[in-house]
Design a protein around this motif. Sequence first.
Motif, mmCIF file in Angstrom:
data_model
loop_
_atom_site.group_PDB
_atom_site.id
_atom_site.type_symbol
_atom_site.label_atom_id
_atom_site.label_comp_id
_atom_site.label_asym_id
_atom_site.label_seq_id
_atom_site.Cartn_x
_atom_site.Cartn_y
_atom_site.Cartn_z
ATOM 1 N N THR A 134 10.576 -2.018 -17.227
ATOM 2 C CA THR A 134 10.821 -3.140 -16.319
ATOM 3 C C THR A 134 11.821 -4.092 -16.956
ATOM 4 O O THR A 134 11.731 -4.393 -18.149
ATOM 5 C CB THR A 134 9.517 -3.892 -16.022
ATOM 6 N N GLU A 154 12.250 -0.472 -13.002
ATOM 7 C CA GLU A 154 11.456 -1.378 -12.178
ATOM 8 C C GLU A 154 11.865 -2.836 -12.386
ATOM 9 O O GLU A 154 12.440 -3.193 -13.406
ATOM 10 C CB GLU A 154 9.966 -1.202 -12.483
ATOM 11 N N ARG A 155 11.530 -3.649 -11.377
ATOM 12 C CA ARG A 155 11.881 -5.060 -11.393
ATOM 13 C C ARG A 155 10.620 -5.897 -11.197
ATOM 14 O O ARG A 155 9.768 -5.564 -10.372
ATOM 15 C CB ARG A 155 12.873 -5.399 -10.273
ATOM 16 N N LYS A 189 5.313 -6.948 -8.483
ATOM 17 C CA LYS A 189 6.283 -5.891 -8.222
ATOM 18 C C LYS A 189 6.030 -5.351 -6.819
ATOM 19 O O LYS A 189 4.884 -5.234 -6.387
ATOM 20 C CB LYS A 189 6.119 -4.734 -9.221
ATOM 21 N N GLN A 195 8.023 0.747 -5.959
ATOM 22 C CA GLN A 195 8.596 1.152 -7.235
ATOM 23 C C GLN A 195 7.767 2.293 -7.815
ATOM 24 O O GLN A 195 6.598 2.472 -7.486
ATOM 25 C CB GLN A 195 8.668 -0.032 -8.194
#
Length: 372
Positions: free
Chosen positions: A184, A226-227, A360, A364
């Motif tokens: 992430t 991922e964010r 999140k 994702q």
Amino acid sequence: REGGIGPFAMDSHTMAQGWAPMIREVLMTKRMPPGQIDPHVGEFENTYTLDVEDERKILAWVDAGAPRQADEPDPLAELTWPETDWAFGEPDMILNVPPQEIPATGVLDYIHTAVPIPLEEDRWLKASQYVAGDRTVLHHTLNAVVGPDEQLDGSAFIDGKDPNKARIQAYIPGAQPEMAEPNTGGLLEAGSTLALQLHYTTNGRETVDESRIGLWFYDEDNPPEERMMQVCACIFTPTWENIPPYDPNFVQSTSITLDRDAYLYSFLPHMHFRGKWMRFEAHYPDGSVEELINIASYNYNWQMDYQLKDPKFVPAGTEVVATGAFDNSEQNLNNPDPSRSVPWGQQSWDEMFFGAFSWKWADQSVHRATGD
């Protein structure tokens, strides 16, 4: 730490005996440990709480005179202290905040400054750490990464709207260095600038704050997939209700609705000296309500970002409600002035209400949640 340094050094037995009344007081009054969350609501990585059995053991040990076996090693003598300020090893990049000369007395307006981020190419941020130059005067900071094509407005508030943009750690009391979840991260574009809002309080002596910010990056050939998003359920002046004089439990509430399936990761409350408690609840589309965290005894000196052990799935349409109370009574020993009708304000004798949380989006690819 002071007990083992210099001419006032003492062993742990002597120290515990001397501090026994204080240890008993803070345990019995629940003034410590600092992370005063309700242990019956949610499971968190960083609770900073003691269970009842551990509290009893400590009290019994103190009441017995803090005994230690003659051949038992002294734990204070075995302590070792880090040789560096950096939590994750030497940073890949260090940003130097412009030195700030702080006078001995007076009320200081917020200071806005900008620090260029000297990147020649885009990099994905893995971790960040704010090291205060003088913690006795640095009250807090806010920041925002301003991209090369964005206008610098000096607000230094993170809006959280761009899921790809990196978030660099701000400074608040009790905050820990910030390492991203595995796989992430956010993007720092070459040519970006860090806009900073600095809040200082004077302490009776002149000083200069020379703070630093450490940045750690992902390897260029291994960018994160991922964010992490962050938003604040905040109350500002348009909807703020002044806290009445002498009110011991004035409640305010606000919320954010998530329009897609998501996983919640952490919760961060922020109020000032009258902050009493804050709770986060999930109001689900089917009408049910679930308590997510209860910061039952908010402490301004320990503004923790409480991390869930397992991310919490919430469906699209879930309203995350932050509700908090302020103690403006004379019984609040930290209250600057119980006779005031307290407005929203930037200085600590006024008040704020920030109910920040991170998440999140569920589409994702990787999650830590059990069963994914």
